[in-house]
Write an enzyme that holds these catalytic residues in place. Structure first.
Site, short mmCIF file in Angstrom:
data_model
loop_
_atom_site.label_atom_id
_atom_site.label_comp_id
_atom_site.label_asym_id
_atom_site.label_seq_id
_atom_site.Cartn_x
_atom_site.Cartn_y
_atom_site.Cartn_z
N GLN A 83 0.84 -1.21 0.00
CA GLN A 83 0.00 0.00 0.00
C GLN A 83 0.87 1.25 0.00
O GLN A 83 0.58 2.22 -0.69
CB GLN A 83 -0.93 -0.02 1.22
CG GLN A 83 -2.01 1.06 1.21
CD GLN A 83 -3.00 0.91 0.06
OE1 GLN A 83 -3.30 -0.21 -0.36
NE2 GLN A 83 -3.47 2.00 -0.48
N ALA A 102 -5.52 4.94 -0.85
CA ALA A 102 -5.51 5.21 0.59
C ALA A 102 -4.07 5.30 1.06
O ALA A 102 -3.19 4.62 0.52
CB ALA A 102 -6.23 4.10 1.33
N SER A 121 -5.80 1.63 4.30
CA SER A 121 -6.52 0.88 3.27
C SER A 121 -7.20 -0.35 3.87
O SER A 121 -6.59 -1.12 4.60
CB SER A 121 -5.57 0.42 2.16
OG SER A 121 -6.25 -0.47 1.31
N HIS A 144 -7.84 -2.87 2.33
CA HIS A 144 -7.22 -4.07 1.74
C HIS A 144 -6.18 -4.68 2.69
O HIS A 144 -5.87 -5.85 2.59
CB HIS A 144 -6.59 -3.74 0.38
CG HIS A 144 -7.63 -3.56 -0.68
ND1 HIS A 144 -8.23 -4.62 -1.31
CD2 HIS A 144 -8.19 -2.44 -1.20
CE1 HIS A 144 -9.11 -4.16 -2.20
NE2 HIS A 144 -9.12 -2.84 -2.15
N GLU A 183 -17.17 3.40 -5.65
CA GLU A 183 -16.41 2.23 -6.09
C GLU A 183 -17.33 1.01 -6.08
O GLU A 183 -17.38 0.27 -5.10
CB GLU A 183 -15.21 1.98 -5.14
CG GLU A 183 -14.12 3.02 -5.25
CD GLU A 183 -12.82 2.61 -4.55
OE1 GLU A 183 -12.74 1.46 -4.07
OE2 GLU A 183 -11.90 3.44 -4.49
N TRP A 189 -16.99 -1.72 -7.24
CA TRP A 189 -16.24 -2.98 -7.27
C TRP A 189 -15.63 -3.38 -5.93
O TRP A 189 -15.18 -4.50 -5.76
CB TRP A 189 -15.11 -2.87 -8.30
CG TRP A 189 -14.10 -1.80 -7.92
CD1 TRP A 189 -13.01 -1.96 -7.13
CD2 TRP A 189 -14.11 -0.41 -8.30
NE1 TRP A 189 -12.34 -0.77 -6.97
CE2 TRP A 189 -12.99 0.20 -7.68
CE3 TRP A 189 -14.96 0.37 -9.10
CZ2 TRP A 189 -12.69 1.55 -7.85
CZ3 TRP A 189 -14.66 1.72 -9.26
CH2 TRP A 189 -13.54 2.30 -8.63
N HIS A 190 -15.58 -2.45 -4.98
CA HIS A 190 -14.90 -2.70 -3.71
C HIS A 190 -15.92 -3.20 -2.67
O HIS A 190 -16.80 -2.46 -2.25
CB HIS A 190 -14.20 -1.43 -3.22
CG HIS A 190 -13.48 -1.56 -1.91
ND1 HIS A 190 -12.13 -1.45 -1.78
CD2 HIS A 190 -13.95 -1.80 -0.66
CE1 HIS A 190 -11.78 -1.60 -0.51
NE2 HIS A 190 -12.88 -1.84 0.19
ZN ZN Z 1 -10.58 -1.67 -3.16
#
Ligand code: ZN
Length: 437
Positions: free
Chosen positions: A326, A347, A352, A354, A404, A406-407
């Site tokens: 990240q 981010a 993040s 993720h 987003e 897709w997230h």
């Molecule tokens: Zn994402």
């Protein structure tokens, strides 16, 4: 001599009396006592627990209570009159006592109405919604319920076999005294970027008497997206009887600085609220923080497999990202295009989702996904697998991120369903968003 003649019968009388008293003591012993504790007759309700208080026995100063023979055949689960006997023996003497226990039905039946006990009839004849009557002893007494109709009420009454009566009333209100119900389409908090076009999602309204009255909704709005402020949109509707309902939606017009407000007061985590790990621009996670994402991964696989069955392809584009990945990603943007651009696209390390392993980018990573069949399928079905669309449209100032589609973030089916149904974000669900801040 004459005196002796008189004395003899007197002695005999005294002896006879002594013999009589002795016999009385031997046959009917006045010193042996038996006494009930409590009342001689007791009434209890069927099924109720019965604790016998027993009796007391004594001979002179000697306590014989422990030697009392008790015969108790009370069955509290059966209606009836039962005798409890107490017997004490001492020498040749015996004392007996009896208690009567009446097991009776003292409880009234219960009447349960189907539908409300207060009904708006909207000027029409009331159609009976039904009722049931159950008695603790007689069982189902629904058939025995007597229904008496009056203009403003219905009386339901029933008696059990023991004569216990129950009455229940349903009030009929011929006027419509119930407010309509307004449901906003989309969330009660939406955000729009400064100088963007405001979109009015409207609301729906139903009334208990008038049915769908959506067309009667009046929308009062002064939203002006050229002004950086919070607006209120009011939705008002009145039914034919004049009952008014109101709903309010808050609209925040934001600018780019608002999206990065979180970075100005960072909380070094990990932070769990309502058992949910929150990671956003305000709440960071430490460099080497690890989360078990086994459940989230399995749920994602199931989602992707089910999507495939319906002809939708949602491949994983990005899953777990380490702090250093990240860091590299963010700093590449920062070096090439500056911090403002980097903050818009990525981010900062530690911020993040993720890094938790609970967030995934799936399908086409573009806002276009939101209008594609697989994107629509994802929005409508993700909650069934425990996922939320983490950064929805019109919620940018709340999440700190642009749309987003897709997230997805794993939060479990129950919470995901609530978030989806209410059209809110994780921040709103956790109560960590202040529209006026
Ligand atoms: Zn994402």
């Amino acid at each position: 001599m004459g005196e002796g003649m008189k004395t003899k019968p007197l002695i005999i009388t005294i002896i006879l009396e002594i013999v009589l008293i002795a016999a009385t003591i031997i046959i009917y012993n006045p010193f042996l006592k038996l006494k009930l504790n409590g009342n001689a007759t007791i009434k209890i309700s069927i099924g109720e627990k019965y604790n016998d208080q027993g009796a007391k026995a004594s001979y002179l100063k000697e306590d014989l209570t422990k030697e009392i023979k008790v015969t108790n055949k009370v069955d509290t689960n059966k209606l009836g009159e039962y005798k409890i006997t107490y017997e004490i023996k001492h020498g040749n003497s015996t004392r007996k006592a009896t208690r009567t226990v009446i097991v009776a039905d003292l409880i009234s039946p219960e009447i349960t109405l189907k539908g409300d006990s207060k009904v708006s009839t909207c000027g029409k004849e009331y159609t009976e919604e039904g009722y049931t009557a159950i008695d603790n002893v007689d069982g189902d007494l629904t058939k025995d319920v007597v229904v008496t109709k009056k203009s403003d009420k219905i009386i339901y009454s029933v008696k059990d076999k023991s004569g216990n009566k129950k009455e229940v009333v349903r009030i009929l209100d011929s006027k419509d005294s119930t407010k309509p119900e307004i449901t906003l389409v989309n969330s009660d908090i939406l955000t729009f970027e400064l100088n963007s076009t405001y979109k009015e999602f409207g609301a729906k309204a139903t009334d208990n008497c008038d049915g769908d009255i959506t067309s009667k909704i009046e929308v009062i709005s002064n939203v002006d997206t050229s002004k950086h402020q919070v607006f209120e949109v009011t939705y008002k509707v009145k039914d034919n009887a004049g009952n008014e309902a109101t709903a309010i939606r808050k609209i925040k017009v934001y600018n780019q600085d608002d999206l990065n407000k979180g970075y100005t007061e960072i909380v070094s985590g990990p932070t769990y609220i309502k058992d949910i790990l929150i990671v956003n621009k305000k709440y960071a996670i430490p460099k080497n923080f690890q989360v078990d994402s086994t459940e989230a991964k399995a749920a994602l696989e199931k989602l992707q497999a089910d999507a495939k069955k319906e002809g939708h392809s949602l491949p994983t584009k990005s899953a777990y990202r380490s702090y250093s990945t990240q860091d590299a990603l963010y700093n590449r943007y920062k070096t090439n295009k500056g911090q403002e651009f980097a903050d818009k696209r990525s981010a900062r390390p530690g911020h993040s989702e993720h890094q938790t392993g609970l967030a995934f980018d799936i399908g086409l990573c573009s806002v276009k996904l939101g209008v594609m069949p697989e994107g629509i399928w994802l929005r409508e079905n993700a909650h069934k697998y425990g996922f939320i669309i983490r950064y929805p449209q019109y919620k940018e100032a709340i999440t700190g991120y642009g749309y987003e589609p897709w997230h997805v973030r794993y939060v479990g089916v129950e919470i995901a369903t609530e978030i989806m149904t209410k059209n809110i974000t994780l921040e709103e669900y956790l109560g960590i968003y202040d529209i006026n801040a």
